[in-house]
Design a protein around this motif. Structure first.
Motif, PDB file in Angstrom:
ATOM      1  N   GLY A 174     136.535 -91.803  18.096  1.00  0.00           N
ATOM      2  CA  GLY A 174     137.089 -93.090  18.511  1.00  0.00           C
ATOM      3  C   GLY A 174     136.105 -93.984  19.240  1.00  0.00           C
ATOM      4  O   GLY A 174     136.375 -95.174  19.457  1.00  0.00           O
ATOM      5  N   LEU A 175     134.959 -93.432  19.614  1.00  0.00           N
ATOM      6  CA  LEU A 175     133.994 -94.205  20.395  1.00  0.00           C
ATOM      7  C   LEU A 175     133.412 -95.354  19.583  1.00  0.00           C
ATOM      8  O   LEU A 175     133.079 -96.405  20.144  1.00  0.00           O
ATOM      9  N   ARG A 176     133.295 -95.166  18.265  1.00  0.00           N
ATOM     10  CA  ARG A 176     132.720 -96.217  17.428  1.00  0.00           C
ATOM     11  C   ARG A 176     133.533 -97.513  17.505  1.00  0.00           C
ATOM     12  O   ARG A 176     132.986 -98.610  17.371  1.00  0.00           O
ATOM     13  N   ASP A 177     134.842 -97.386  17.749  1.00  0.00           N
ATOM     14  CA  ASP A 177     135.694 -98.574  17.865  1.00  0.00           C
ATOM     15  C   ASP A 177     135.598 -99.222  19.246  1.00  0.00           C
ATOM     16  O   ASP A 177     136.134-100.310  19.450  1.00  0.00           O
ATOM     17  N   ARG A 178     134.900 -98.562  20.175  1.00  0.00           N
ATOM     18  CA  ARG A 178     134.857 -99.057  21.555  1.00  0.00           C
ATOM     19  C   ARG A 178     133.521 -99.670  21.927  1.00  0.00           C
ATOM     20  O   ARG A 178     133.390-100.263  22.992  1.00  0.00           O
ATOM     21  N   THR A 179     132.516 -99.466  21.071  1.00  0.00           N
ATOM     22  CA  THR A 179     131.209-100.065  21.341  1.00  0.00           C
ATOM     23  C   THR A 179     130.494-100.351  20.028  1.00  0.00           C
ATOM     24  O   THR A 179     130.662 -99.623  19.046  1.00  0.00           O
ATOM     25  N   SER A 180     129.709-101.403  20.036  1.00  0.00           N
ATOM     26  CA  SER A 180     128.908-101.745  18.856  1.00  0.00           C
ATOM     27  C   SER A 180     127.514-101.127  18.924  1.00  0.00           C
ATOM     28  O   SER A 180     126.732-101.239  17.981  1.00  0.00           O
ATOM     29  N   LEU A 181     127.205-100.470  20.031  1.00  0.00           N
ATOM     30  CA  LEU A 181     125.868 -99.920  20.225  1.00  0.00           C
ATOM     31  C   LEU A 181     125.703 -98.583  19.500  1.00  0.00           C
ATOM     32  O   LEU A 181     126.674 -97.857  19.284  1.00  0.00           O
ATOM     33  N   PRO A 182     124.459 -98.231  19.140  1.00  0.00           N
ATOM     34  CA  PRO A 182     124.204 -96.896  18.589  1.00  0.00           C
ATOM     35  C   PRO A 182     124.642 -95.821  19.576  1.00  0.00           C
ATOM     36  O   PRO A 182     124.529 -95.998  20.800  1.00  0.00           O
ATOM     37  N   ILE A 183     125.148 -94.711  19.048  1.00  0.00           N
ATOM     38  CA  ILE A 183     125.682 -93.623  19.877  1.00  0.00           C
ATOM     39  C   ILE A 183     124.784 -92.393  19.747  1.00  0.00           C
ATOM     40  O   ILE A 183     124.476 -91.944  18.638  1.00  0.00           O
ATOM     41  N   VAL A 184     124.365 -91.880  20.889  1.00  0.00           N
ATOM     42  CA  VAL A 184     123.542 -90.666  20.952  1.00  0.00           C
ATOM     43  C   VAL A 184     124.325 -89.615  21.725  1.00  0.00           C
ATOM     44  O   VAL A 184     124.874 -89.913  22.798  1.00  0.00           O
ATOM     45  N   LEU A 185     124.400 -88.411  21.202  1.00  0.00           N
ATOM     46  CA  LEU A 185     125.080 -87.317  21.903  1.00  0.00           C
ATOM     47  C   LEU A 185     124.037 -86.435  22.577  1.00  0.00           C
ATOM     48  O   LEU A 185     123.166 -85.879  21.907  1.00  0.00           O
TER      49      LEU A 185
END
Length: 434
Positions: free
Chosen positions: A294-305
């Protein structure tokens, strides 16, 4: 007269030349250029509590030792008679071209080592042109740190590390603030949904956050302030703490590190309630893959785990559309006896197979370590304790010089090993030894 432009000195040679030139005039580096001497100098400078928090690890320190032992099992195999007169350390991460594949790791409660730590680390990173990953547990707000970086280099690269709170509105607030602060990526720390068993801190009874250190990202947030005010208004009954010398010192620390006048903070319930609120909501043990989806819908920034160590978790991250994986065991601070970061990297990089950026931290001490990590599949490497030791010794200049030294050693190691680009390094540059 020749019109040939002389070659620009490489980062390694330029750094060496500057240090040796300063030596002609009797000036020695303020921060040692090798890790062991750096660590000894920092320990002499730092308080017992600061040293325990920054240098300490989980349990008996087995994971910290494994990080180093595993790196030392990989030997660089230099190649000769190759033209290495021109070299490149440049890399691209999420649309940003960086001068070197090195980042400043997020470090919580840095004010233990140096006042306004994040401001100074940010300035150091901006001077080098490489990202600082703003810590959720920082000692300055991301807005103030970003402003300090922009004073040095407008638009200097920065990322933001998210500790996923139990309050979802606070998570959204952090994400929005990160975007407005110019962050180029969101780094979600997965391995600290609860604190590991850290004897160095426990033996001193020292948790910096309980003293009001390292919660500035929260006390500068409107949503967090609203939560604190609601709790105060609810007037929840609490046991009155015993009045001891330690309790008084803790109250003074909370007052000093909270926003506003320290004198007024001493009689206000806000600093104490802010600390209690932070301790209760800063992280969520129930965090799971559904949240990441669900994080993709909350930010437009690239996501790193951050905190991935198992190849199956890496594959699942890729399947969730994650942009980057940061292979990390939190510098050995969370699980004693965990797999080393460099051993985990080998399997993670193979599993990901180029479908996501792969970064690494934990155990990195010098440029040769960075070389090995890149050869084993990392796109970039994050530096933690070394830059904190430099910070403790000489503020922003110390943090900058430590990382500049690491980059310089990386450049020289690259050339002396017969390579011209960090982007071209492969496992063939190494041999595993026993």
């Amino acid at each position: 007269m020749s019109d040939v432009t002389p070659p620009v000195p490489s980062p390694g040679r330029a750094r060496q030349n500057q240090i040796y030139t300063d030596g002609v005039f009797g000036r020695k580096p303020k921060v040692p250029t090798n890790f062991e001497a750096l660590e000894r100098a920092a320990r002499r400078k730092m308080s017992a509590k600061a040293w325990a928090y920054v240098a300490g690890g989980a349990g008996d320190g087995g994971t910290m030792r494994s990080n180093r032992t595993a790196l030392e099992r990989w030997a660089i195999v230099p190649r000769m008679l190759r033209d290495v007169s021109e070299r490149s350390l440049e890399t691209e991460l999420f649309g940003q071209r960086l001068p070197a594949p090195v980042l400043f790791s997020p470090v919580g409660a840095g004010a233990l080592a140096y006042p306004d730590a994040d401001i100074h680390i940010g300035r150091a990173a901006a001077q080098l042109g490489i990202p600082y990953i703003f810590s959720s547990q920082g000692s300055a707000s991301m807005e103030d740190t970003a402003a300090a970086m922009d004073e040095v280099t407008p638009g200097a690269p920065r990322w933001y590390q998210l500790y996923w709170s139990t309050d979802e509105d606070l998570v959204d607030s952090f994400l929005q603030r990160a975007e407005k602060s110019g962050a180029a990526a969101i780094v979600v720390t997965l391995d600290t949904t609860m604190l590991g068993w850290r004897p160095q801190d426990l033996n001193l009874g020292s948790l910096p956050f309980a003293q009001g250190l390292g919660i500035n990202q929260y006390t500068s947030d409107e949503r967090f302030i609203s939560i604190v005010r609601d709790r105060i208004a609810a007037a929840l009954p609490r046991e009155k703490p015993a009045i001891t010398v330690g309790a008084v010192k803790s109250l003074i620390s909370m007052a000093r590190h909270a926003p506003g006048s320290a004198v007024r903070n001493l009689v206000s319930p806000v600093p104490r309630e802010s600390v209690q609120t932070f301790l209760e909501i800063y992280s969520r043990p129930s965090l799971n893959w559904t949240d990441i989806a669900g994080l993709r819908d909350r930010t437009s920034l690239p996501i790193v785990l951050k905190g991935i160590l198992h190849p199956d978790d890496a594959l699942q991250a890729v399947d969730h559309g994650v942009d980057g994986i940061l292979v990390s065991n939190h510098g050995g601070r969370q699980v004693d006896g965990a797999i080393s970061s460099i051993d985990a990297l080998v399997d993670v990089a193979k599993a990901v197979d180029g479908r996501s950026k792969v970064l690494l931290d934990s155990g990195i001490r010098g440029g040769a370590d960075v070389f090995k990590a890149l050869a084993l599949g990392a796109d970039a490497v994050c530096v933690g304790r070394p830059h904190m030791y430099g910070l403790a010794l000489d503020g922003a200049d110390g943090a900058r010089d430590v990382v500049a030294n690491i980059i310089a050693e990386l450049d020289l190691t690259l050339g002396l090993s017969g390579h011209t680009s960090t982007a071209d390094l492969t496992p063939a540059a190494l041999k595993k030894v026993t």
